[in-house]
Design an enzyme around this catalytic site. Structure first.
Site, PDB file in Angstrom:
ATOM      1  N   CYS A   1      -3.670  -4.044  -0.349  1.00  7.99           N
ATOM      2  CA  CYS A   1      -3.732  -2.614  -0.035  1.00  7.99           C
ATOM      3  C   CYS A   1      -3.695  -1.744  -1.277  1.00  7.99           C
ATOM      4  O   CYS A   1      -4.295  -0.669  -1.314  1.00  7.99           O
ATOM      5  CB  CYS A   1      -2.567  -2.224   0.876  1.00  7.99           C
ATOM      6  SG  CYS A   1      -2.641  -2.961   2.520  1.00  7.99           S
TER       7      CYS A   1
ATOM      8  N   ARG B   1      -4.281  -2.859  -4.629  1.00  9.37           N
ATOM      9  CA  ARG B   1      -4.988  -3.309  -5.826  1.00  9.37           C
ATOM     10  C   ARG B   1      -6.130  -4.253  -5.476  1.00  9.37           C
ATOM     11  O   ARG B   1      -6.120  -4.895  -4.431  1.00  9.37           O
ATOM     12  CB  ARG B   1      -4.030  -4.001  -6.792  1.00  9.37           C
ATOM     13  CG  ARG B   1      -3.470  -5.319  -6.289  1.00  9.37           C
ATOM     14  CD  ARG B   1      -2.450  -5.884  -7.265  1.00  9.37           C
ATOM     15  NE  ARG B   1      -1.241  -5.072  -7.306  1.00  9.37           N
ATOM     16  CZ  ARG B   1      -0.878  -4.313  -8.336  1.00  9.37           C
ATOM     17  NH1 ARG B   1      -1.606  -4.297  -9.432  1.00  9.37           N
ATOM     18  NH2 ARG B   1       0.230  -3.600  -8.288  1.00  9.37           N
TER      19      ARG B   1
ATOM     20  N   MET C   1       0.891  -7.668   8.374  1.00  9.55           N
ATOM     21  CA  MET C   1       1.452  -6.323   8.290  1.00  9.55           C
ATOM     22  C   MET C   1       1.761  -5.765   9.679  1.00  9.55           C
ATOM     23  O   MET C   1       2.784  -5.102   9.881  1.00  9.55           O
ATOM     24  CB  MET C   1       0.481  -5.390   7.567  1.00  9.55           C
ATOM     25  CG  MET C   1       1.020  -3.970   7.380  1.00  9.55           C
ATOM     26  SD  MET C   1       2.482  -3.894   6.327  1.00  9.55           S
ATOM     27  CE  MET C   1       1.696  -4.015   4.718  1.00  9.55           C
TER      28      MET C   1
END
Length: 418
Positions: free
Chosen positions: A46, A48, A197
């Site tokens: 998210c 990089r 997530m």
């Protein structure tokens, strides 16, 4: 290493560089075809997207970053979008040699994350290495570098964990809203996405006493696991339930939007309910325009950050740095001596052959076929035993002493050969 991350680039910039697993694999395969690239590993999260390369030439030479144009052109082809290299280069990070290795060690330990010490990055680094292995894009140097980084990250997590319980952005988002006075207990919540997530978000909401429903693509009990205690609905029914919920979280890995303004406006028609929408995906799951609707408060992943070092965490951070320094020195010792590997193996092979030659009188009474079989087996085992001894010396001796030792052995072998 070349890449883009939250330190320079906002969400709108980073999501243009975000890659799916399939895209990441293709990017590695194409990059490895470039002249001089021996191996590559791509990490896409998210916050990089970084491409690591083992290459015979410097990324930066005479002030020119030769890889930037190749990197941008490759992404344009894979994502089917136009990216002007000149526009994006100021946002790119370049690291090489020891600086690149040190960055990866700190990254795996969670010390480069938006949420200091978060846990997910270590798993993401391991998964990046595994994906490269699966398509034969890594090489020995990157294998060893990433293994050392993962080991270093584990040691930091074990011996110097950051002093907070908010180990993921999902937990931190909820903690941030609680600090603003929001109470989750008794609230009805919908989580879109049942990946890592999404599950973390669902569990965190449950811990706060909320009633949580999770969307699934296959609505068949037993085929799709969801966090214990959560309800489930089919993804296609999300808008129906969304209008009745207090908090909606979306955290998918899909490049497509999960919530659009037009559909949401229709679902919420004649409704005055205040709602919180939390978008934890990159690229974003929720159309930004939904924030224009009455009663909606929208947060994206950049609204939640905790990379500052408190006085409580300062001591642990210093301890983590000390642990990382030790592991980095171990890697660099291996790196500096890696050219000795073929020389050590050659010494081991010579010693194994010498042992077999000396064993010939003892084996001469055996049948000829058995002699050959025993000789081959003996040579293989002897070579492994000698290799183990020599590589122990490599890992334990100072560099100068190791080179001197190898030179003495090679000189003796050469003299005996005469």
């Amino acid at each position: 290493m070349i890449g883009i991350d939250h330190s320079k680039a906002e969400l709108s910039m980073r999501e243009q560089f975000s890659l799916t697993t399939v895209q990441a694999k293709r990017a590695m395969q194409e990059m490895k075809k470039q002249p001089g690239v021996r191996g590559c590993i791509l990490l896409s999260t998210c916050n990089r997207m970084e491409l690591w390369m083992s290459t015979g030439q410097k990324i930066v030479q005479n002030g020119v970053t030769w890889v930037a144009e190749v990197f941008i052109n490759l992404l344009e082809e894979i994502k089917q979008i136009k990216l002007e290299a000149a526009c994006y280069e100021p946002y790119l990070n370049y690291r090489q040699d020891q600086d690149a290795a040190e960055h990866l060690f700190y990254l795996a330990a969670g010390l480069k994350s938006r949420i200091l010490g978060e846990d997910q990055i270590l798993t993401q680094v391991k998964e990046a290495l595994q994906r490269s292995r699966e398509i034969y894009c890594t090489d020995t140097l990157l294998e060893v570098l990433f293994r050392y980084a993962v080991t270093a990250g584990k040691e930091v997590k074990t011996h110097a964990p950051m002093p907070h319980t908010d180990s993921s952005v999902a937990h931190y988002a909820i903690a941030g809203l609680k600090q603003q006075g929001y109470v989750f207990a008794g609230k009805r919540c919908l989580v879109i996405g049942n990946g890592q997530m999404g599950k973390l978000a669902a569990q965190a909401l449950q811990e706060e006493g909320a009633a949580v429903t999770v969307t699934v693509r296959q609505y068949k009990s037993g085929r799709v696991e969801i966090p214990k205690g959560c309800s489930r609905i089919h993804y296609g029914q999300r808008y129906e339930l969304m209008a009745k919920c207090d908090v909606i979280v979306s955290a998918t890995v899909s490049p497509n939007l999960t919530i659009r303004k037009a559909e949401l406006e229709t679902a919420r028609e004649h409704m005055q309910k205040d709602q919180i929408y939390i978008d934890l995906a990159v690229p974003r799951d929720m159309e930004a325009e939904i924030a224009q609707l009455t009663g909606i408060t929208l947060y994206n992943i950049d609204a939640f950050e905790s990379n500052s070092i408190t006085s409580e965490a300062d001591g642990l951070y210093r301890k983590a740095e000390a642990l990382l320094k030790i592991k980095l020195e171990e890697f660099l010792a291996w790196y500096q001596c890696r050219e000795l590997v073929p020389r050590l193996k050659q010494i081991g092979q010579y010693v194994a052959e010498d042992i077999c030659w000396r064993m010939q009188p003892a084996m001469c009474t055996l049948p000829k076929g058995t002699q050959e079989e025993v000789s081959l087996h003996l040579q293989q085992k002897a070579a492994k035993a000698v290799d183990r001894l020599l590589f122990t010396l490599r890992d334990g001796l100072p560099r100068e002493e190791l080179y001197h030792c190898v030179e003495l052995l090679e000189r003796r072998i050469k003299e005996e050969g005469k």
